[in-house]
Design an enzyme around this catalytic site. Structure first.
Site, mmCIF file in Angstrom:
data_model
loop_
_atom_site.group_PDB
_atom_site.id
_atom_site.type_symbol
_atom_site.label_atom_id
_atom_site.label_comp_id
_atom_site.label_asym_id
_atom_site.label_seq_id
_atom_site.Cartn_x
_atom_site.Cartn_y
_atom_site.Cartn_z
ATOM 1 N N CYS A 62 0.836 -1.202 0.000
ATOM 2 C CA CYS A 62 0.000 0.000 0.000
ATOM 3 C C CYS A 62 0.870 1.251 0.000
ATOM 4 O O CYS A 62 1.769 1.387 0.843
ATOM 5 C CB CYS A 62 -0.912 0.012 1.228
ATOM 6 S SG CYS A 62 -1.917 1.504 1.365
ATOM 7 N N CYS A 68 -0.213 6.067 7.076
ATOM 8 C CA CYS A 68 -1.548 5.713 7.577
ATOM 9 C C CYS A 68 -1.445 4.914 8.876
ATOM 10 O O CYS A 68 -0.540 4.101 9.054
ATOM 11 C CB CYS A 68 -2.284 4.903 6.509
ATOM 12 S SG CYS A 68 -3.926 4.348 7.007
ATOM 13 N N CYS A 71 -3.105 0.035 8.862
ATOM 14 C CA CYS A 71 -2.347 -1.216 8.854
ATOM 15 C C CYS A 71 -1.044 -1.053 9.635
ATOM 16 O O CYS A 71 -0.453 0.023 9.658
ATOM 17 C CB CYS A 71 -2.031 -1.650 7.432
ATOM 18 S SG CYS A 71 -3.479 -2.181 6.490
ATOM 19 N N CYS A 145 -8.302 2.148 -0.845
ATOM 20 C CA CYS A 145 -7.824 1.341 0.281
ATOM 21 C C CYS A 145 -7.674 -0.098 -0.189
ATOM 22 O O CYS A 145 -8.673 -0.797 -0.385
ATOM 23 C CB CYS A 145 -8.796 1.413 1.452
ATOM 24 S SG CYS A 145 -8.287 0.372 2.853
ATOM 25 N N GLN A 246 -19.243 -8.657 11.223
ATOM 26 C CA GLN A 246 -17.890 -9.203 11.138
ATOM 27 C C GLN A 246 -17.124 -8.496 10.025
ATOM 28 O O GLN A 246 -17.694 -8.107 9.009
ATOM 29 C CB GLN A 246 -17.929 -10.708 10.891
ATOM 30 C CG GLN A 246 -18.558 -11.522 12.008
ATOM 31 C CD GLN A 246 -17.722 -11.555 13.289
ATOM 32 O OE1 GLN A 246 -16.584 -11.091 13.320
ATOM 33 N NE2 GLN A 246 -18.306 -12.089 14.347
ATOM 34 N N PHE A 273 -24.971 -12.603 22.821
ATOM 35 C CA PHE A 273 -24.357 -11.501 22.072
ATOM 36 C C PHE A 273 -24.492 -11.830 20.576
ATOM 37 O O PHE A 273 -23.527 -11.817 19.820
ATOM 38 C CB PHE A 273 -22.897 -11.294 22.460
ATOM 39 C CG PHE A 273 -22.671 -11.107 23.934
ATOM 40 C CD1 PHE A 273 -22.803 -9.860 24.523
ATOM 41 C CD2 PHE A 273 -22.337 -12.189 24.744
ATOM 42 C CE1 PHE A 273 -22.601 -9.683 25.888
ATOM 43 C CE2 PHE A 273 -22.134 -12.031 26.111
ATOM 44 C CZ PHE A 273 -22.261 -10.765 26.684
ATOM 45 N N GLU A 293 -29.352 -10.507 22.582
ATOM 46 C CA GLU A 293 -28.515 -9.407 22.088
ATOM 47 C C GLU A 293 -29.032 -8.098 22.689
ATOM 48 O O GLU A 293 -30.245 -7.900 22.800
ATOM 49 C CB GLU A 293 -28.561 -9.367 20.556
ATOM 50 C CG GLU A 293 -28.128 -8.082 19.899
ATOM 51 C CD GLU A 293 -26.682 -7.718 20.161
ATOM 52 O OE1 GLU A 293 -26.411 -6.513 20.348
ATOM 53 O OE2 GLU A 293 -25.839 -8.644 20.182
ATOM 54 N N CYS A 367 -12.888 -11.219 20.023
ATOM 55 C CA CYS A 367 -11.982 -10.364 19.250
ATOM 56 C C CYS A 367 -10.857 -9.824 20.118
ATOM 57 O O CYS A 367 -10.112 -8.943 19.685
ATOM 58 C CB CYS A 367 -12.753 -9.211 18.599
ATOM 59 S SG CYS A 367 -13.591 -8.140 19.790
#
Length: 416
Positions: A62, A68, A71, A145, A246, A273, A293, A367
């Site tokens: 990139c 940036c 990443c 992007c 996701q 959730f 949820e 996550c």
């Protein structure tokens, strides 16, 4: 003042750690063993040059990578990157005193991110559109992007700029979330506040000229020209504006595949959730599901998709704050399996209830490796065995990692 340092190791956020004249410093976008020149600012340093590169270094794909803040790992060769990311998980488990087999990292990037958030700012009266620089509110303007899905990666900056032009009057900072759906782009704008009728009419015209499926401000739908549908198994779901999704299509498919495979023998499953139903709607192909949820709009979207999809087993959807009102032991004992997919904070209150229940199988999707380890340790202390840990890399080129843990226990032994 610039000084030369040697990178000793990488931290969990992909920053290199080195010793400078003033103590330990964190340096972005470097590799262990490299000799680099940096300019220090407290405990953080700006990379000036790589003087002796690592053999594991490669050229980022990139053109915005150096500036940036999105990443963090494009300079890593693939094999090194995979090992580093698995080591993050292994180290986190060791810190929690958890011993469990860790599977090889699954690459779930697929075609790329299906959602991006671009920022519109007015620092010098001119409008700037792009991503944030590392550890800064400065905007790095981008024309595309490369880690986003085809179509989104080229068109998202132009959409954000067009919306920014329409809303630039108050010069408020805007965050523009753009999601690629089956029927086009779904856009939610944050930061503007309530709108007058005349402004809303102008945005309706703009949404038409940009051919957006839906345009909303802080979740308040301005116009829905087409339902922004997301396929979840056999079902077509229209999630609420700006709601959780996701990061990649393949990531959702991989996570859902692990969940449904593990729960294949369960007749009744609690999906906690549950969001808009990426797991529930697939689990319901074989089992009855109770989905809980916090966000009522998501449970309504899930229920609507369930009722419109023939051949599914029964799904009951409940809007419930599982942090304050987790499912209790008598409720949990009705299920053969529980699936957890909490936000980054984890599911400590809910896990403590599961720990004293008779549920034989828990599939924990997280996550955040640290809160995953904390929650798993609670269950393991109550007799669950962490049978398998699977790292899933849907946040490729970043330090973030999705984790799936499979925990089982002998129900008869628990009863004794």
């Amino acid at each position: 003042m610039a000084e030369q340092v040697i990178i000793r190791r990488l931290g969990a956020k992909a920053d290199g750690i080195a010793e400078s004249a003033s103590g330990s410093v964190f340096v972005p976008k470097v590799l262990p063993g490299e000799t680099v020149t940096v300019e220090c600012d407290g405990s953080h340093a700006r990379l000036v040059s790589v003087d002796v590169p690592s053999p594991e270094r490669e050229t980022p794909f990139c053109p915005y990578f150096d500036a940036c803040g999105g990443c963090a790992t494009q300079h890593m060769q693939h094999g090194f990157y995979q090992s580093w990311k698995q080591d993050i998980l292994a180290h986190t488990l060791r810190q929690a005193r958890i011993e469990a087999p860790v599977d090889p990292l699954i690459d779930a990037h697929g075609e790329g991110r299906r959602r991006v958030t671009l920022h519109v700012r007015f620092p010098d009266r001119a409008m700037h559109v792009g991503y944030m620089a590392p550890r800064s509110h400065q905007i790095v303007e981008i024309a595309f992007c490369p880690i986003a899905e085809p179509g989104l990666k080229d068109q998202a900056p132009g959409i954000a700029r067009a919306i920014g032009e329409h809303l630039k009057g108050p010069r408020k900072p805007l965050d523009i979330q753009i999601t690629q759906t089956q029927t086009g782009f779904d856009v939610d704008v944050r930061g503007h506040g309530p709108m007058k009728d005349a402004e809303r009419l102008k945005l309706i015209d703009l949404a038409s000229s940009l051919d957006l499926s839906r345009l909303s401000i802080h979740g308040d739908v301005i116009v829905e020209r087409r339902p922004p549908a997301i396929l979840m198994g056999r079902a077509s779901v229209v999630p609420p504006a700006g709601s959780f999704l996701q990061a990649t299509r393949l990531g959702e498919e991989v996570l859902a595949g692990l969940v449904t495979e593990t729960c294949a023998k369960a007749k009744r499953v609690a999906d906690l959730f549950a969001g808009s139903g990426p797991f529930s709607l697939r689990l319901a192909e074989k089992a009855e599901v109770h989905a809980a949820e916090f966000d009522k709009g998501s449970t309504m979207a899930l229920d609507k998709a369930f009722r419109a999809t023939p051949g599914l087993r029964r799904i009951t959807a409940e809007a419930r704050d599982l942090f304050r009102r987790p499912l209790l032991t008598p409720e949990l004992n009705a299920f053969d399996a529980v699936v957890l997919d909490p936000p980054r904070a984890g599911a400590e209150a809910q896990v403590k209830q599961i720990a004293v229940s008779k549920v034989p199988l828990v599939v924990s999707v997280s996550c955040d490796p640290a809160t995953f380890a904390r929650d798993a340790a609670i269950l393991m202390s109550a007799g669950y065995r962490l049978e398998r840990v699977i790292p899933v890399d849907q946040f490729k080129h970043s330090p973030h990692l999705e984790v799936v843990g499979i925990l089982r226990r002998d129900v008869a032994k628990k009863r004794r």
